[in-house]
Design a protein around this motif. Structure first.
Motif, mmCIF file in Angstrom:
data_model
loop_
_atom_site.group_PDB
_atom_site.id
_atom_site.type_symbol
_atom_site.label_atom_id
_atom_site.label_comp_id
_atom_site.label_asym_id
_atom_site.label_seq_id
_atom_site.Cartn_x
_atom_site.Cartn_y
_atom_site.Cartn_z
ATOM 1 N N MET A 111 0.842 -1.194 0.000
ATOM 2 C CA MET A 111 0.000 0.000 0.000
ATOM 3 C C MET A 111 0.877 1.244 0.000
ATOM 4 O O MET A 111 1.998 1.205 0.499
ATOM 5 N N SER A 112 0.354 2.323 -0.532
ATOM 6 C CA SER A 112 1.077 3.583 -0.445
ATOM 7 C C SER A 112 0.082 4.678 -0.058
ATOM 8 O O SER A 112 -1.121 4.532 -0.253
ATOM 9 N N SER A 140 3.435 -5.084 -1.678
ATOM 10 C CA SER A 140 4.363 -4.772 -0.577
ATOM 11 C C SER A 140 5.785 -4.556 -1.069
ATOM 12 O O SER A 140 6.515 -3.724 -0.540
ATOM 13 N N SER A 141 6.208 -5.306 -2.065
ATOM 14 C CA SER A 141 7.544 -5.105 -2.613
ATOM 15 C C SER A 141 7.507 -3.958 -3.637
ATOM 16 O O SER A 141 8.339 -3.048 -3.600
ATOM 17 N N ALA A 142 6.522 -3.982 -4.509
ATOM 18 C CA ALA A 142 6.457 -3.021 -5.624
ATOM 19 C C ALA A 142 6.402 -1.573 -5.145
ATOM 20 O O ALA A 142 7.044 -0.687 -5.737
ATOM 21 N N ALA A 157 17.199 -6.154 -4.351
ATOM 22 C CA ALA A 157 15.871 -6.736 -4.139
ATOM 23 C C ALA A 157 15.243 -6.208 -2.860
ATOM 24 O O ALA A 157 15.931 -5.877 -1.895
ATOM 25 N N ILE A 158 13.930 -6.140 -2.905
ATOM 26 C CA ILE A 158 13.174 -5.721 -1.721
ATOM 27 C C ILE A 158 12.292 -6.887 -1.304
ATOM 28 O O ILE A 158 11.176 -7.039 -1.829
ATOM 29 N N PRO A 159 12.794 -7.733 -0.410
ATOM 30 C CA PRO A 159 11.933 -8.813 0.062
ATOM 31 C C PRO A 159 10.689 -8.234 0.736
ATOM 32 O O PRO A 159 10.737 -7.117 1.267
ATOM 33 N N ARG A 160 9.612 -8.966 0.674
ATOM 34 C CA ARG A 160 8.341 -8.436 1.168
ATOM 35 C C ARG A 160 8.349 -8.268 2.689
ATOM 36 O O ARG A 160 8.651 -9.204 3.409
#
Ligand code: F0G
Length: 481
Positions: free
Chosen positions: A1-2, A324-326, A412-415
């Motif tokens: 979410m943003s 969550s990652s995006a 990388a952005i793990p969730r």
């Protein structure tokens, strides 16, 4: 979410609270220099005790939910006929719409089975882009991978919303040239990992199906990042704004004949599966499942992982989990762009990708700019990223390097693992490195495995640039930073 702040900036916002934490250490620059030297300037060879933020991958490193952990306690340990398997089969039926489920121990195991059963020497396997393990398995089976991406896919500075789309003219031409009988299937990767987590559109997937379906060529979707691809379709494809992630996944899967995935990404659990509605394909794969993976109802996964996957498959369809990652990738990318650093745009799923050719314009591909950047980022921050460039390509038959289309450093952005202050720290250290980028030199191999060399290969910095960079960093920011 943003959420949009009152100053206009959009930031990712966590819709969870953190209840279990794990300590990490920020090793001083001198320790980091020692660690990267020992690792042969290959971030895969680092030990996590020397890593502050592990951005190598989002694979198997996501924070699991309370419900996933709770489900693991209720697993039904049985070699055969475990209830856990049937709970996963129900979840896959509900979310993907597939009847037949073949569990495997991880994504590449699915690729191995598909390669063994479908790919014969001399075959061609068209896809929107390759993944390392995919290519290795299909080529080991004697096939040739055809990457039929649109030209825009290689433009790292793009606004094209669907850089993971297949080029339909190239597909038609490839089928005409090879003949449908030489094409065991067409593979569409849901967010093309090596292009920077770029999605395909449903319109494109349907057009691919319209070409291959009448010819009897199966369509295989690699759904390792399926919830991210669905999220981007919801955000970017006209007509899908009000559709749920589940509805979009179901629509994708209705086009595919087979879906396989690594559960370690969107589903946030170790494991994988192949699923289909076509009994003939399920039977063909089933024959080999106990030989390579395990009995039909566990396929190399533990029953605990199967339970956690059943929950993960449903949870990944919740909007805050799918994004969550995006959302963090987007924020990270925007902040880096503000600092003058070229990242792959539009921001994709799984990771922020830095264009190493633009970051280090003085390094030719023969000295591995993305590999050098990965090592330099570790030296200046304790952040571990992954080279996705020429080091990740094995040599050709004559021993020559195969230059990668893109030279990327994947962060990388793990969730649900990092916080905003982590991201701000990363932006700051990358900005420092960018200002001092002329100190970063090239790399050369001194130990080089013949297959998937990026995992265990060892390299040295040309002219010993690592020590000079570490010294400049300590002089600017202090010994203990
Ligand atoms: N397909 C895609 C699109 C992947 O991203 C991966 C793994 C695989 C297949 C293989 O799955 O690791 O479970 O065997 N990607 C990881 C990564 C390794 O770091 O991007 P696996």
């Amino acid at each position: 979410m943003s959420v949009r702040l009152s100053n206009g900036r959009e930031i990712p916002i966590e819709t969870h609270k953190i209840r279990i934490v794990q300590k990490v250490r920020l090793a001083p620059a001198a320790d980091r220099l020692r660690a990267i030297e020992e690792a042969g300037y290959n971030t895969f060879m680092l030990r996590t005790r020397d890593i502050f933020m592990d951005m190598l991958t989002d694979s198997g490193t996501n924070a699991m939910s309370d419900n996933q952990l709770a489900a693991m306690m209720q697993s039904d340990d049985a070699y055969a006929g475990s209830e856990s398997f049937y709970r996963l089969a129900d979840a896959v039926k509900e979310i993907f719409g597939y009847e037949y489920l073949l569990p495997v121990h991880q994504g590449r195991a699915a690729e191995h089975l598909l390669a063994k059963i479908f790919v014969k020497p001399g075959d061609f396997v068209p896809m929107n882009y390759h993944f390392t393990t995919t290519k290795a398995h299909f080529e080991l089976a004697g096939g040739k991978v055809l990457e039929l991406f649109q030209d825009e896919a290689l433009n790292t500075q793009s606004t094209c919303p669907f850089k993971g789309n297949m080029d339909l003219d190239k597909l038609t031409a490839a089928i005409r040239k090879a003949g449908p009988e030489r094409i065991p299937f067409v593979r569409m990767e849901a967010t093309t990992n090596l292009l920077g987590g770029q999605p395909f559109s449903l319109e494109n997937l349907k057009a691919v199906k319209a070409i291959v379906g009448p010819l009897g060529i199966p369509l295989v979707v690699d759904g390792s990042l399926i919830s991210e691809n669905a999220f981007f379709i919801k955000q970017r494809e006209p007509g899908y704004e009000n559709r749920s992630i589940t509805e979009i996944i179901r629509e994708i899967m209705a086009e595919a004949d087979i879906c396989y995935l690594s559960g370690r990404k969107s589903c946030s659990v170790r494991g994988g599966f192949i699923a289909t509605n076509i009994k003939k394909y399920s039977d063909m794969i089933r024959e080999w499942l106990p030989v390579y993976e395990g009995f039909f109802t566990y396929g190399g996964m533990s029953s605990k992982e199967i339970e956690a996957m059943a929950v993960g498959v449903r949870e990944m369809t919740e909007l805050d989990v799918a994004s969550s990652s995006a959302d963090f990738v987007k924020y990270f990318a925007e902040r880096l762009i503000e600092s003058g650093i070229a990242v792959v745009t539009p921001p994709g799923g799984l990771a922020c990708h830095i264009d190493a050719k633009i970051f280090l314009p003085h390094l030719p591909q023969s000295v591995y700019p993305a590999g050098a950047l990965a090592a330099a980022v570790y030296l200046t921050s304790g952040i571990r990223g992954m080279e996705r460039g020429t080091v990740s390509m094995d040599r050709d038959k004559d021993g020559n390097d195969v230059f990668s289309d893109l030279e990327l450093l994947r962060l990388a952005i793990p969730r649900r693992v990092f916080t905003m202050s982590h991201i701000e720290y990363a932006v700051d250290r990358l900005s420092w490195l960018h200002k001092n980028r002329e100190l970063v030199g090239g790399l050369e191999f001194y130990e080089e495995p013949p297959v998937l060399r990026f995992f265990a290969g060892k390299m040295r910095p040309l002219d010993g640039w690592g020590a000079k960079l570490a010294a400049k960093f300590a002089a600017d920011l202090g010994e203990n930073n």
